[in-house]
Each structure stands twice: as C-alpha cells, then as structure tokens.
Design an enzyme around this catalytic site. Structure first.
Site, PDB file in Angstrom:
ATOM      1  N   GLY A 231       0.823  -1.201   0.000  1.00 57.79           N
ATOM      2  CA  GLY A 231       0.000   0.000   0.000  1.00 57.79           C
ATOM      3  C   GLY A 231       0.856   1.249   0.000  1.00 57.79           C
ATOM      4  N   SER A 232       0.312   2.311   0.556  1.00 53.15           N
ATOM      5  CA  SER A 232       0.964   3.614   0.481  1.00 53.15           C
ATOM      6  C   SER A 232       2.189   3.687   1.383  1.00 53.15           C
ATOM      7  CB  SER A 232      -0.021   4.716   0.871  1.00 53.15           C
ATOM      8  OG  SER A 232      -0.274   4.692   2.260  1.00 53.15           O
ATOM      9  N   GLU A 253       5.666  -3.462   0.799  1.00 56.72           N
ATOM     10  CA  GLU A 253       5.745  -3.141  -0.634  1.00 56.72           C
ATOM     11  C   GLU A 253       4.937  -1.871  -0.818  1.00 56.72           C
ATOM     12  OE1 GLU A 253       5.359  -2.213  -4.027  1.00 56.72           O
ATOM     13  OE2 GLU A 253       3.775  -3.718  -4.207  1.00 56.72           O
ATOM     14  N   CYS A 287       1.370   0.755  -8.286  1.00 57.13           N
ATOM     15  CA  CYS A 287       2.628   1.278  -7.760  1.00 57.13           C
ATOM     16  C   CYS A 287       3.726   1.268  -8.818  1.00 57.13           C
ATOM     17  CB  CYS A 287       3.067   0.476  -6.540  1.00 57.13           C
ATOM     18  SG  CYS A 287       3.379  -1.276  -6.886  1.00 57.13           S
TER      19      CYS A 287
END
Length: 486
Positions: A231-232, A253, A287
C-alpha cells in the site's frame, strides 16, 4: 462461483467457515462504474482478530508438520478451483473498476503464484555446515515464520493477496488476510471460497475484511509473527514504526514514482506505446505505473505528439457496458487527490496537452509538460492516468533526473541501441529496471520489491519467498560425550 456467494453475505472467513462478525458490522461492496450495490461483506473488529489469531496458532503448527506434498496438493487444488471459478472475472471488473483484460491477468497471475508456490514447498530447507567439533552434526535449516498477517490493497486484490498467501502457506505458515475495504470480495472472501473448496485445513487461512482497527490489531498482536503490507508509503511508515517497536518481522511493498527514460535513438512510436501503457493502464492506479516521462530533446516533439494521440484515442467508461479501455478512478477521495495534483502543477506553470477532465470518476488520460520538478505531481506517486513529461539533454541529465527521488521501485529505459540502453539502466537507483519495455512488469519467479520509500524488507517471488516466509535456525546434534570445565 457466483458474483457474490450467499455464504459470503455479511461474513468473515474464520476457522474454516463463513460466519458473521462478532459485532455484526458490515461493509457495502459497490460496482465502481455504476455505484450499484454488489453485496455486503462482514466487517471485523478486534474481537474477531483475536479469535482468528487463536485459531491460527493451533492450525499453523499442525500445518507445518504436514508433509510438503500435502501442502503443495492443497495449493494445486486452489489453482484448479481458481481456473474454473465462474463469475470471478466479472466480479473483479465490477469491484475494482478495471477492464476485463486486467481481470484476466489477475486470475492467470494468481494461478501462477499458486503453482509456483506448490513447487516451492519441495525446495531444500537446509544445508549441512562444516564444524570444528568432532562428532557434531551441524545444519542451518529454514523454519516457518509462524502466523503471517497480510494487509492487501484494492488495485490488484486477487493477485497481490495470492502473492503472499501462496508462498507463505507452502512453507508451513498460517495466513490472516485483511483485504482492502474497497475490495473485500475479489480480494478476500472469493479467495476464502477457493481454499474452502480445496479442502484447506480450518484456521490455516482466514479472511478478516475491515478497516483501520483490524489492520492495527493485526500489526500489534503479540502472536502475529510477521506483517506483510502492500500500500501507500505513508501507511507503511506507521506499520514499520509499530512493528519495529515490537521487534516484529515486516515486509512492506510501498509506493513508487517511477521513471520512463526515452533516449535520443528511441523508436518514437514504440516508446510512446510503452509510455502510454506505463502511465494509463488501469487508470494509472498501480505502484509500478510511470509517473515521470524523461525524454531526450532529440525526440521530444515527436514523442509528445505520439503520446498525446494515443491518450486521446483511449475510450473511458464502464468496461462492461461501454467496452472501454479505462474505467473509473476507485473512489472520490482518490479522484480529488488527482485533481489537486494536476491543478497545483498547472498553477505552477505546467501545460495540459490532452485530458485533464473527468465525468464523474471517469478521468481522461492526461499528458502534461513544463512541470515544475519541485511540485507534487512530479515528486509524489500519482495513482491516476496522468503522464508528466520532462525534456532533457542527453543520458547523463536523464539519469540524474530519474534518480532525483526518494522512491526506488522500478524504471524503464527505451532506446534502439540495446547495449547503451542497458548501460543507462544500470545507473538507475531502483530495485527493478526494464529495457525497451513498460514499467508495469510482474512474474511469479522474479524478485519484486522496492528500496527507499518504495519498500522495506525482502522481495516477493521465486527463491526470494524462501527468505521472506522462513527464519534460519542453526541446529547441532552431538553423538559422542562432551566435556566442559564445570
């Protein structure tokens, strides 16, 4: 598999069965294109997490003790069930707002993760070490981490969940999955249905849809041995801080601000096709999308003309009803952020060559030039179909600009001279780099992950999974009597 199995309604998946959450809370699941209600998932709370953890601890020990062939067989049965799942493709399209091709990719890639993980189960898990002690047998062996909490995102919910679930289970761990509240079906309960059909033992794999309280409890729970988060970067920092204080293993990640470098000798048509796909596929919501196009001045005008033409030709709309190439932005908050990034860049002198408009959450592919390199559109992850383009003079300037970021996920270099393009690629500071191909690449056997603000921990894929989901243990056995001073 129907779009929303009756057993999933208002449910979690705990201890081998679909059951309502302790507090009875639910999550609405909506079609991202039409806004129509697809169904309701259960919304877990802290009590549900604690119950699931307790179940997993017992199940994990028994699972790890099973022969590797039995664990592999379960994963192969899940892969077969996934290949035969009826309605899952449409569910992914509706729940994520993607085109059908993206859903097909997710299913095929998830099958690949399962089959490769099944093979991983039979890999050697130790090595005999030399020792200076006569009569001693010394070995370094890999043992399961234990209970792995996987907190997964909404953009590729099926495959990004399976990327953790499959190898972790293959190596003898148990997994607690918290899917994004945006995609609790295709990213959670649908996966649980596959494992139930495959006869996975109760408690080995469990699904806890829910919000921030669930994620926080999973990170903080003393019996969760490892947290894997995709995620962020902002949320990843919070998880890293909490897990670090608990000395807990993490694998993060995170986001990317990825560069696509177009060299002076590039085939412009090929480069623009790579650039369009890198920035616009799935509305730019990955991403590994290209957030910065760095183009040599020698081909800049031709590249921009070609990229603008490709962007303008993309159909945007409901993928199921309109046959669109791009669907909607995932939610209103993400749409507002994309508008703000673009508006701030324009206020700072950037020019929009095409796009920049939206009808509802359907955002047109956008090409932007003259972007101030200090503005957020250039320095931050975008997560929208926007392609900022900068013009440079030569490869050295391109490399310097590409490396001027706190992120380190992926880059691509495009040029006719493959040797020269490869040399440029080697100078880029990132964990993954592709020559003459798009930034979005992922294969089950490849080490996937990032450096800097793009990740913390190891890598996913292939042999890297052995490092991720096991711990090394040194074990000795001495057959002869030993003698010590006291």
């Amino acid at each position: 598999m129907a779009q929303h199995e009756p057993s999933w309604t208002r449910a979690l998946y705990v201890d081998g069965e679909f059951r309502p959450p302790a507090a009875g809370a639910t999550l609405d699941v909506r079609d991202k294109s039409s806004g129509a209600l697809l169904g309701e998932a259960g919304s877990a709370d802290v009590a549900d997490v604690d119950a699931a953890v307790a179940s997993s601890l017992t199940a994990q020990r028994a699972w790890a003790a099973r022969p590797h062939a039995e664990r592999a067989a379960v994963l192969r049965r899940v892969a077969t069930a996934l290949e035969q799942a009826d309605g899952l493709r449409e569910l992914i399209v509706r729940e994520t707002g993607s085109i059908a091709g993206k859903a097909d990719y997710e299913i095929a890639s998830a099958v690949g993760e399962l089959t490769e993980a099944a093979a991983l189960a039979s890999r050697p898990v130790g090595e005999v070490l030399r020792t200076g002690h006569p009569g001693r047998f010394s070995v370094s062996e890999r043992v399961p981490v234990g209970l792995v909490a996987a907190i997964t995102p909404w953009n590729f919910p099926l495959v990004l969940g399976m990327r953790v679930i499959a190898p972790a289970l293959a190596l003898g761990n148990a997994v607690l999955l918290k899917p994004s509240p945006e995609t609790p079906l295709s990213g959670g309960l649908a996966i649980a249905e596959l494992f139930a059909r495959a006869g996975a033992p109760a408690g080995v794999f469990q699904v806890l849809p829910g919000g921030e309280r669930v994620g926080r409890r999973l990170v903080e729970h003393p019996d969760v041995a490892m947290v894997h988060f995709t995620g962020s970067t902002a949320v990843g920092r919070e998880i890293a801080a909490t897990a670090g204080s608990l000395l807990k293993k993490t694998s993060l990640e995170l986001g990317g601000n990825n560069a696509l470098v177009v060299l002076a000798d590039a085939d412009v048509d090929q480069a623009a096709m790579i650039g369009a796909w890198s920035s616009f596929h799935y509305q730019g919501q990955t991403c590994i999308s290209a957030g910065r196009h760095i183009v040599d001045r020698a081909v800049a005008d031709a590249y921009l003309d070609n990229l603008v033409g490709r962007a303008a030709a993309v159909t945007v709309g409901d993928p199921l009803r309109d046959g669109a190439g791009l669907g909607p932005i995932i939610n209103d908050a993400q749409l507002a952020r994309a508008r703000r990034l673009l508006d701030d860049a324009v206020a700072g002198g950037a020019r929009v060559l095409t796009g920049g408009t939206a009808e509802g959450r359907f955002f047109r592919p956008t090409v932007v030039v003259d972007v101030d390199p200090s503005c957020a559109l250039w320095t931050e992850e975008i997560f929208a179909p926007i392609a900022p383009v900068a013009v440079v003079d030569g490869a050295d300037e391109a490399v310097a600009l590409a490396n001027d970021t706190r992120y380190g996920l992926v880059s691509s270099v495009v040029g006719r001279d493959v040797h020269r393009a490869t040399e440029v690629a080697r100078r880029l500071d990132c964990a993954m780099v592709h020559v003459n191909d798009a930034t979005p690449q992922d294969e089950p056997l490849a080490p996937f992950g990032g450096t800097g603000a793009s990740g913390l921990g190891g890598r996913a894929g292939g042999d890297a999974n052995l490092e991720e989901y096991t711990e090394r243990r040194w074990r000795t056995v001495t057959g002869a009597p030993v003698h010590y001073p006291y």
